[in-house]
Design an enzyme around this catalytic site. Structure first.
Site, mmCIF file in Angstrom:
data_model
loop_
_atom_site.group_PDB
_atom_site.id
_atom_site.type_symbol
_atom_site.label_atom_id
_atom_site.label_comp_id
_atom_site.label_asym_id
_atom_site.label_seq_id
_atom_site.Cartn_x
_atom_site.Cartn_y
_atom_site.Cartn_z
ATOM 1 N N GLN A 213 -0.340 -4.553 -8.672
ATOM 2 C CA GLN A 213 -0.329 -5.621 -9.671
ATOM 3 C C GLN A 213 -0.636 -6.982 -9.028
ATOM 4 O O GLN A 213 -0.949 -7.942 -9.717
ATOM 5 C CB GLN A 213 1.039 -5.630 -10.366
ATOM 6 C CG GLN A 213 1.235 -6.668 -11.427
ATOM 7 C CD GLN A 213 0.229 -6.551 -12.573
ATOM 8 O OE1 GLN A 213 -0.001 -5.469 -13.097
ATOM 9 N NE2 GLN A 213 -0.368 -7.680 -12.935
ATOM 10 N N SER B 3 -2.655 -7.966 3.314
ATOM 11 C CA SER B 3 -3.209 -7.796 4.666
ATOM 12 C C SER B 3 -3.635 -9.156 5.211
ATOM 13 O O SER B 3 -3.643 -9.383 6.416
ATOM 14 C CB SER B 3 -4.416 -6.859 4.628
ATOM 15 O OG SER B 3 -4.042 -5.639 4.026
ATOM 16 N N ARG B 4 -3.975 -10.077 4.317
ATOM 17 C CA ARG B 4 -4.434 -11.403 4.757
ATOM 18 C C ARG B 4 -3.297 -12.279 5.275
ATOM 19 O O ARG B 4 -3.557 -13.309 5.899
ATOM 20 C CB ARG B 4 -5.171 -12.113 3.614
ATOM 21 C CG ARG B 4 -6.518 -11.473 3.309
ATOM 22 C CD ARG B 4 -7.337 -12.295 2.339
ATOM 23 N NE ARG B 4 -8.707 -11.833 2.273
ATOM 24 C CZ ARG B 4 -9.207 -11.022 1.322
ATOM 25 N NH1 ARG B 4 -8.433 -10.609 0.350
ATOM 26 N NH2 ARG B 4 -10.469 -10.644 1.353
ATOM 27 N N HIS C 224 0.840 -1.210 0.000
ATOM 28 C CA HIS C 224 0.000 0.000 0.000
ATOM 29 C C HIS C 224 0.870 1.253 0.000
ATOM 30 O O HIS C 224 0.601 2.215 -0.717
ATOM 31 C CB HIS C 224 -0.863 0.061 1.263
ATOM 32 C CG HIS C 224 -1.859 -1.042 1.416
ATOM 33 N ND1 HIS C 224 -1.753 -2.021 2.379
ATOM 34 C CD2 HIS C 224 -2.980 -1.321 0.712
ATOM 35 C CE1 HIS C 224 -2.782 -2.842 2.273
ATOM 36 N NE2 HIS C 224 -3.538 -2.447 1.279
#
Ligand code: PAF
Length: 280
Positions: A147, A185-186, A35
């Site tokens: 991407q 984030s997972r 991010h």
């Protein structure tokens, strides 16, 4: 850096920047370096940088991880502030989907009914809808996407083209952990053992890259080899592994040009995606 909660606040704030370039980084928060790389690029290219932080319920299916998706707005705001973001747009769900909401953006079936769209029906319709709303709300000159979500990026480009939305879509390279795992984030869902097992997908993509470099050109033979490799990895369930044209996700038989090697796996309860774009 200001945190904005409503569409009208965004409109009021941005009205003062008529002749400036506005960059939008749409996110669901819980920021990692992936991010931050989008935000840095937006900062380098635009006068005003807006980051949206919204865990979008319409892109999660029944039984998916909407409720447990990691959220930490305070930490996110600190990180965004450090990279020079001007505004975070973090609306409550009711601001984006008010009572009576009923208009959805249906992306091209050809692009969305494959790969991630097979095990996540409706996912790209939710993404398309929220991204279109965000583009309408912020009206940025440029919008930045990773991407890593390769299919999402192709779909967003097609929506912008098909609906004549005046924005430049910028795709940014995947940011990886030191061992190669694509940042997500997972990844925070993974136990220590699962974290090791999760590397299987990246390793398989690397094997694909190596085999192509060694001359492999038959897409279905290569896919078979890669699926066999991935299915031997402990703790990993394959969702899909595909070799398609990078531009439009069309199937390829003989490898040539820009191709996308993309996959999704489940490790425990966590679904992870990764991909590589290769020039053959
Ligand atoms: O890639 C994401 O984080 C999301 O799908 C997006 C583009 C922010 C839409 O909710």
């Amino acid at each position: 850096m200001k945190i904005l909660r409503s569409v009208s606040e965004v409109r009021e704030e941005l009205a003062g920047y008529r002749n400036k370039t506005v960059g939008l980084v749409p996110t669901m928060g819980y920021f990692h370096d992936g991010h931050l790389s989008l935000m840095r690029q937006a900062r380098a290219e635009c006068d005003v940088v807006v980051v949206s932080l919204f865990v979008n319920p319409t892109q999660f299916g029944v039984g998916e991880d909407y409720d447990k998706y990691p959220r930490d707005e305070k930490r996110d705001a600190e990180l965004a502030g450090e990279v020079g973001v001007d505004y975070i747009f973090a609306p409550p769900v009711e601001e984006m989907y008010s009572e009576g909401f009923g208009t959805f953006v249906e992306p091209s079936q050809e692009l969305s009914n494959k790969m991630c769209g097979v095990s996540r029906p409706g996912h790209f319709r939710g993404v398309a809808t929220v991204v279109t709303k965000l583009l309408n709300i912020v009206q940025p000159d440029k919008a930045y996407f990773g991407q890593k979500d390769a299919q999402q990026l192709v779909i967003i480009k097609s929506i912008v083209r098909d609906l004549n939305i005046p924005v430049e879509i910028v795709g940014m390279p995947i940011v990886r952990e030191r061992d190669g795992l694509a940042m997500s984030s997972r990844n925070t869902y993974l136990s220590k053992q699962e974290r090791k097992q999760a590397l299987a997908l990246y390793e398989t993509l690397c094997l694909g890259k190596k085999l192509i470099a060694q001359g492999s050109r038959d897409a279905s033979a290569l896919k078979k080899q890669l699926v066999a490799n991935l299915s031997r990895k402990p703790g990993v369930e394959i969702d899909y592994l595909e070799i398609v044209r990078a531009e439009d996700l069309k199937p390829v038989e003989r490898l040539g040009g820009k191709i996308l090697l993309a996959g999704a796996i489940r490790v425990g309860d966590t679904r992870l995606i990764d991909n590589m774009i290769l020039e053959v």
